[in-house]
Design an enzyme around this catalytic site. Structure first.
Site, PDB file in Angstrom:
ATOM      1  N   GLU A 288       0.817  -1.206   0.000  1.00 61.18           N
ATOM      2  CA  GLU A 288       0.000   0.000   0.000  1.00 61.18           C
ATOM      3  C   GLU A 288       0.861   1.271   0.000  1.00 61.18           C
ATOM      4  OE1 GLU A 288      -4.147  -0.757   1.827  1.00 61.18           O
ATOM      5  OE2 GLU A 288      -3.275   0.786   3.090  1.00 61.18           O
ATOM      6  N   HIS A 309       7.879 -26.706  -0.617  1.00 60.01           N
ATOM      7  CA  HIS A 309       7.248 -27.863  -1.256  1.00 60.01           C
ATOM      8  C   HIS A 309       6.126 -27.440  -2.197  1.00 60.01           C
ATOM      9  CE1 HIS A 309       9.411 -30.781   1.322  1.00 60.01           C
ATOM     10  NE2 HIS A 309       9.509 -29.703   2.074  1.00 60.01           N
ATOM     11  N   LYS A 423     -14.048   0.523  -4.045  1.00 61.99           N
ATOM     12  CA  LYS A 423     -15.152   0.953  -3.178  1.00 61.99           C
ATOM     13  C   LYS A 423     -16.189   1.735  -3.980  1.00 61.99           C
ATOM     14  CE  LYS A 423     -12.341   1.463   0.969  1.00 61.99           C
ATOM     15  NZ  LYS A 423     -11.756   2.427   1.897  1.00 61.99           N
TER      16      LYS A 423
HETATM   17  O1  PA5 Z   1      -3.436   1.416   5.904  1.00 63.94           O
HETATM   18  C1  PA5 Z   1      -4.549   1.854   5.702  1.00 63.94           C
HETATM   19  O2  PA5 Z   1      -4.791   3.061   5.791  1.00 63.94           O
HETATM   20  C2  PA5 Z   1      -5.715   0.955   5.363  1.00 63.94           C
HETATM   21  O3  PA5 Z   1      -5.334  -0.350   5.113  1.00 63.94           O
HETATM   22  C3  PA5 Z   1      -6.712   0.946   6.502  1.00 63.94           C
HETATM   23  O4  PA5 Z   1      -6.085   0.505   7.665  1.00 63.94           O
HETATM   24  C4  PA5 Z   1      -7.910   0.043   6.182  1.00 63.94           C
HETATM   25  O5  PA5 Z   1      -8.462   0.393   4.954  1.00 63.94           O
HETATM   26  C5  PA5 Z   1      -8.963   0.194   7.272  1.00 63.94           C
HETATM   27  O6  PA5 Z   1      -9.360   1.522   7.399  1.00 63.94           O
HETATM   28  P1  PA5 Z   1     -10.132   2.036   8.664  1.00 63.94           P
HETATM   29  O7  PA5 Z   1      -9.275   1.870   9.867  1.00 63.94           O
HETATM   30  O8  PA5 Z   1     -10.398   3.478   8.360  1.00 63.94           O
HETATM   31  O9  PA5 Z   1     -11.400   1.225   8.777  1.00 63.94           O
END
Ligand code: PA5
Length: 433
Positions: A288, A309, A423
């Site tokens: 990310e 394996h 989303k």
């Molecule tokens: O690293 C990030 O920002 C995302 O992976 C969030 O942690 C994830 O989308 C969850 O978001 P939230 O804590 O707002 O529900």
């Protein structure tokens, strides 16, 4: 204080390739520490291990104690950065069969996770599982609007209210969210849940050192003081501008050397099953943070020797666009000595007197040798032992290296615009107004 070691002797690079990238690391360090780099409103994690709110930290410990007195099960609701870190630490530092142990041995509440997918089957099975258990919930969402945890919380809140009544359910729900914004904050305020704050300047994947990770980790009976001391020592050690003395910056540097040479895939490898989830957390952190603008090292994992394996063939003889980063634990928590058998039918007497960790160590060495023969660069990150201090330090090591590596790549390592694409489509298809 235990040191994390980083070895790149088997990176299959020339010394000058290391030297040439040093100024880029120095520039990335300067961007991060001056707060002038891209995404600088999300760098609160850098000094969080030494600047966190002590009062809230004590309140986390009190809440964990309360949960353990009140409940046999804690359900942690969250997705992405809101659950991966806690699960990583709990897996690494508790018994391999933690939830299955009898309460007298486990001592603390069982921990289940929810809201990290959208499966009615999973949630139904979870509800069946906890039918006769005493339950608390920790719902975690920074934005407070993420669909997966919101759905799970709606269902579990109803189940808790049906089981305990509204008033008692309120005492069993703990919300970790933004200080002011989001639906979860509004819900917590209106219902009167105890809350913990996710700092506005810390993104989800950098939040394991905040209440996001700390409350579930404390409920599992893990020493969060030691965990934070490890992160704080990491904060100090990995701020060292001298790259030759800073293993964290060396890791950021070498992975960029390899990326520039066409090694587009990094495999995080471990040899301890309790460390397997570290790779899930690490994959989110790097995936990310770096996968942007058509760039980024694709992070994936191997849990060895299991995956030798299945994926071993691909690493040995497949396309040469891969490098491996092995996470090694020097002193294993527990070991078994192999014994001699009078009749050596299974042919294992040659190992009599040897430990399983000795066999595992040689599997690691043999694999590295083979993969190097196959021209796969190998990096090794070693921690002395699997304890709260070293895991806190290791997670900080990876976060700091990720910030620096992202800047080296020329991306903003602290945003995640691409996550919104699915989303938007999902909400349109669902008819969300
Ligand atoms: O690293 C990030 O920002 C995302 O992976 C969030 O942690 C994830 O989308 C969850 O978001 P939230 O804590 O707002 O529900």
């Amino acid at each position: 204080m235990d040191k994390i070691k980083f070895s790149f002797e088997q990176a299959l690079i020339q010394p000058h390739e290391y030297t040439y990238l040093k100024p880029i690391v120095q520039a990335a360090h300067a961007s991060l520490h001056s707060g002038e780099g891209a995404g600088n409103d999300y760098i609160g994690w850098v000094d969080y291990p030494t600047s966190y709110d002590q009062v809230e930290f004590e309140r986390i410990k009190t809440a964990a104690k309360k949960i353990n007195e009140m409940a046999d099960v804690l359900i942690v609701i969250g997705i992405g950065g809101s659950y991966l870190g806690a699960k990583t630490v709990i897996d690494a530092l508790t018994h391999s069969f933690y939830n299955e142990l009898p309460k007298e041995k486990r001592k603390t509440a069982k921990i289940y996770f929810a809201g990290h997918q959208i499966s009615g089957t999973y949630l139904t099975h979870l509800l069946e599982m906890i039918e006769n258990e005493s339950v608390c919930v920790n719902v975690i969402s920074k934005s407070g609007t993420t669909t997966e945890p919101a759905i799970a919380f709606r269902v579990l809140k109803k189940a808790l209210e049906a089981k305990y009544g509204k008033e008692e359910a309120v005492k069993r729900i703990f919300a970790t969210t933004d200080e002011k914004n989001g639906a979860l904050r509004a819900l917590a305020t209106s219902n009167g849940y105890e809350t913990f704050i996710i700092p506005a300047n810390v993104g989800g994947r950098y939040s394991v050192i905040t209440p996001v990770g700390l409350l579930p980790i404390a409920v599992a009976g893990i020493d969060i003081d030691a965990f934070m001391t490890g992160a704080a020592d990491g904060q100090k050690e990995y701020a060292n501008e001298n790259i030759d003395e800073n293993p964290c910056y060396q890791y950021a540097l070498i992975r960029n050397v390899l990326y520039n040479k066409g090694k587009a895939i990094e495999v995080l490898v471990n040899y301890e099953p309790s460390m397997a989830f570290l790779a899930e957390w690490w994959m989110q952190l790097y995936g990310e943070s770096e996968g942007k603008d058509g760039k980024g090292i694709f992070p994936t994992k191997m849990n060895n020797t299991t995956d030798l394996h299945s994926m071993g063939q691909m690493i040995q003889d497949g396309p040469r666009h891969v490098f491996e980063t092995v996470v090694r634990v020097e002193q294993v928590a527990q070991d078994i000595v192999l014994e001699t058998e009078e009749i050596d039918l299974d042919g294992l007497n040659y190992l009599a007197g040897k430990t399983m960790s000795y066999v595992n160590e040689n599997a690691f060495k043999g694999t590295m040798e083979a993969h190097l023969d196959g021209n796969v660069p190998n990096l090794v990150i070693s921690i002395e032992k699997q304890d709260a201090y070293n895991i806190g330090k290791l997670m900080y090591f990876f976060m700091k290296a990720c910030g620096v590596s992202g800047y080296m790549l020329g991306v903003n390592p602290f945003d995640q615009p691409g996550v919104e694409a699915y989303k938007k489509n999902m909400f349109r298809l669902l008819g969300k107004k």
